[in-house]
Scaffold this active site. Structure first.
Site, mmCIF file in Angstrom:
data_model
loop_
_atom_site.group_PDB
_atom_site.id
_atom_site.type_symbol
_atom_site.label_atom_id
_atom_site.label_comp_id
_atom_site.label_asym_id
_atom_site.label_seq_id
_atom_site.Cartn_x
_atom_site.Cartn_y
_atom_site.Cartn_z
ATOM 1 N N TYR A 140 -4.633 -7.869 10.112
ATOM 2 C CA TYR A 140 -5.924 -8.190 9.505
ATOM 3 C C TYR A 140 -5.824 -9.598 8.904
ATOM 4 C CZ TYR A 140 -9.701 -8.199 6.124
ATOM 5 O OH TYR A 140 -10.798 -8.545 5.400
ATOM 6 N N LYS A 183 -14.598 0.316 4.190
ATOM 7 C CA LYS A 183 -14.893 0.597 5.587
ATOM 8 C C LYS A 183 -15.255 2.078 5.762
ATOM 9 C CE LYS A 183 -13.657 -3.682 5.597
ATOM 10 N NZ LYS A 183 -12.313 -4.159 5.954
ATOM 11 N N ASP A 222 -1.508 0.343 6.945
ATOM 12 C CA ASP A 222 -2.913 0.071 6.641
ATOM 13 C C ASP A 222 -3.710 0.997 7.560
ATOM 14 O OD1 ASP A 222 -5.519 -0.861 6.601
ATOM 15 O OD2 ASP A 222 -4.957 -2.969 6.419
ATOM 16 N N ARG A 249 -9.780 0.068 -18.082
ATOM 17 C CA ARG A 249 -8.851 -0.603 -17.149
ATOM 18 C C ARG A 249 -7.664 0.309 -16.880
ATOM 19 N NH1 ARG A 249 -5.157 -3.611 -19.150
ATOM 20 N NH2 ARG A 249 -6.460 -4.800 -20.575
HETATM 21 C C1 LIG Z 1 -11.337 -5.045 5.422
HETATM 22 C C2 LIG Z 1 -9.896 -4.791 5.637
HETATM 23 C C3 LIG Z 1 -8.950 -5.061 4.636
HETATM 24 C C4 LIG Z 1 -9.321 -5.713 3.311
HETATM 25 O O1 LIG Z 1 -10.133 -4.927 2.536
HETATM 26 P P1 LIG Z 1 -11.297 -5.474 1.537
HETATM 27 O O2 LIG Z 1 -11.903 -4.238 1.025
HETATM 28 O O3 LIG Z 1 -12.218 -6.327 2.364
HETATM 29 O O4 LIG Z 1 -10.608 -6.289 0.496
HETATM 30 C C5 LIG Z 1 -7.636 -4.749 4.889
HETATM 31 N N1 LIG Z 1 -7.255 -4.217 6.071
HETATM 32 C C6 LIG Z 1 -8.130 -3.965 7.065
HETATM 33 C C7 LIG Z 1 -7.639 -3.380 8.341
HETATM 34 C C8 LIG Z 1 -9.475 -4.257 6.884
HETATM 35 O O5 LIG Z 1 -10.340 -4.015 7.877
#
Ligand SMILES: *Cc1c(COP(=O)(O)O)cnc(C)c1O
Length: 385
Positions: free
Chosen positions: A101, A198, A173, A48
């Site tokens: 998001y 992603k 982000d 962890r």
């Molecule tokens: C998918 C996504 C998230 C969240 O991420 P997870 O891996 O699904 O927890 C945050 N910001 C954006 C722009 C996203 O597309």
């Protein structure tokens, strides 16, 4: 190691010192033997707190974003949660994009609000609107660029200046752009966040998140809080993401090529009333995007027109198109090698219904994959009818 792909393939990934393994091993262990009490080999005690496979991924992502400290998490949302816990305290206020998001909105609106943290949604593409939404208690501007799902563009360098003047931190982000297309720290942002689920992972086979920062105080807080909260990815997940990163540059080039082909087919289509893509010269954020991004990426959204005979309204047509493609798979998420289609209003952004962040019901979002562009265009044209 100056080139992007050189860093993607080598940063944090020297051959294993004990075996020579060229690829970072999957260190599937919860604990590490000590040579006498406190005598760790390389600083590892418990997974962890630290694991070599995870550390390799964090180091690679930090190198790609041009930051001093990288942290990787079990999901993008756990990265968001950990960052907000470290950077904000009860009584603080933050700005979020008015088309944030959906998961970020839900966390801020439904979870953090119980802990005395207040927020205002603002159009981050409009600096006057951003300044007007600031309060003396604003400690953070949370931004996305491009935004999900409307592909809005925020001027990161300008927002960084607004944040600095307000003694607030700017978070970007960077999930939609990936570090190949855009590096916000170099534009003045304090922290970059990724859902590595992603484009970074890129193969729709693993969920993960990351933060990169050069802010020492924040990095210290993140180290402590991540270990305290424990939102860590396992070694196999870290390894998959690291494997994905190696091809990020070539994938993003192809995603961008294919998205341009898809956009060209959509803009002239009679059943499409509007296309959202920052590469279009008429997009309000086009010039800023061209300045801060290498290319415009693989995400495309569009509005669907109703039936010409009035039998179906635009929202019903949008749902029909989402179900009619054969190559584009109807699914949430994005950024994988395969193309996906979805209806944000009913799927990824359903949690924003009735709020200021509600998305149009005739909106369709595409994650354009790296298949052959001709096949993708043909599939969409057939589905549109
Ligand atoms: C998918 C996504 C998230 C969240 O991420 P997870 O891996 O699904 O927890 C945050 N910001 C954006 C722009 C996203 O597309």
């Amino acid at each position: 190691m100056n080139g992007f792909s050189t860093r993607a393939i080598h940063a944090g990934q020297a051959p294993d010192p004990t075996t020579g393994s060229v690829i970072v091993p999957i260190h599937a262990t919860s604990t590490f033997a000590q040579d006498g009490v406190g005598g760790t080999r390389g600083g590892y005690e418990y997974s962890r707190s630290g694991n070599p496979t995870r550390d390799a991924l964090a180091e690679c992502l930090a190198a790609l974003e041009g930051g001093r400290h990288g942290f990787v998490f079990g999901s993008g949302m756990s990265a968001t949660d950990t960052l907000l816990r470290v950077a904000l305290k009860p009584g603080d206020h933050l700005l979020i994009p008015h088309d944030a998001y959906g998961g970020t909105f839900r966390l801020v609106d439904k979870v953090l609000s119980n802990w005395g943290i207040d927020y205002t949604p603002a159009d981050l593409g409009n600096l006057d609107a951003v300044r007007a939404a600031l309060r003396p208690s604003t400690r953070m501007i949370w931004s996305e660029s491009p935004t999900n799902p409307l592909l809005g563009i925020a001027d990161i360098a300008a927002l960084a200046e607004v944040a600095r003047d307000a003694h607030a931190r700017l978070v970007v982000d960077n999930t939609f752009a990936s570090p190949y297309l855009q590096t916000p720290l170099g534009l003045g942002a304090d922290v970059v966040l990724h859902s590595t689920t992603k484009y970074c992972g890129g193969h729709s086979d693993v969920v993960g998140g990351a933060l990169v920062t050069s802010d020492e105080e924040l990095a210290e807080g993140l180290t402590f809080t991540q270990n305290s909260v424990g939102a860590v990815p396992g070694p196999f997940d870290s390894w998959l993401t690291l494997r994905g990163l190696k091809t990020l540059a070539v994938r993003m080039e192809r995603h961008s090529d294919n998205a341009e082909r898809v956009v060209a087919a959509l803009v002239s289509h009679p059943k499409v009333s509007k296309v959202f893509y920052p590469g279009l010269p008429e997009h309000p954020g086009h010039e800023v995007a061209a300045k801060q991004m290498r290319r415009f990426g693989g995400m495309v959204s569009f509005l669907v027109r109703g039936d010409s005979d009035g039998a179906a309204d635009p929202a019903a047509e949008a749902l029909r198109v989402c179900a009619a493609t054969r190559l584009f798979t109807l699914a949430e998420s994005l950024g994988g090698v395969e193309s996906l289609i979805e209806h944000p209003g009913r799927m990824t952004h359903a949690s924003t219904e009735g709020s200021a962040l509600q998305v149009p019901s005739d909106l369709v979002r595409l994650s354009v994959g790296i298949e052959d562009a001709d096949d993708l265009v043909e599939d969409l044209l057939e589905a549109l009818g």
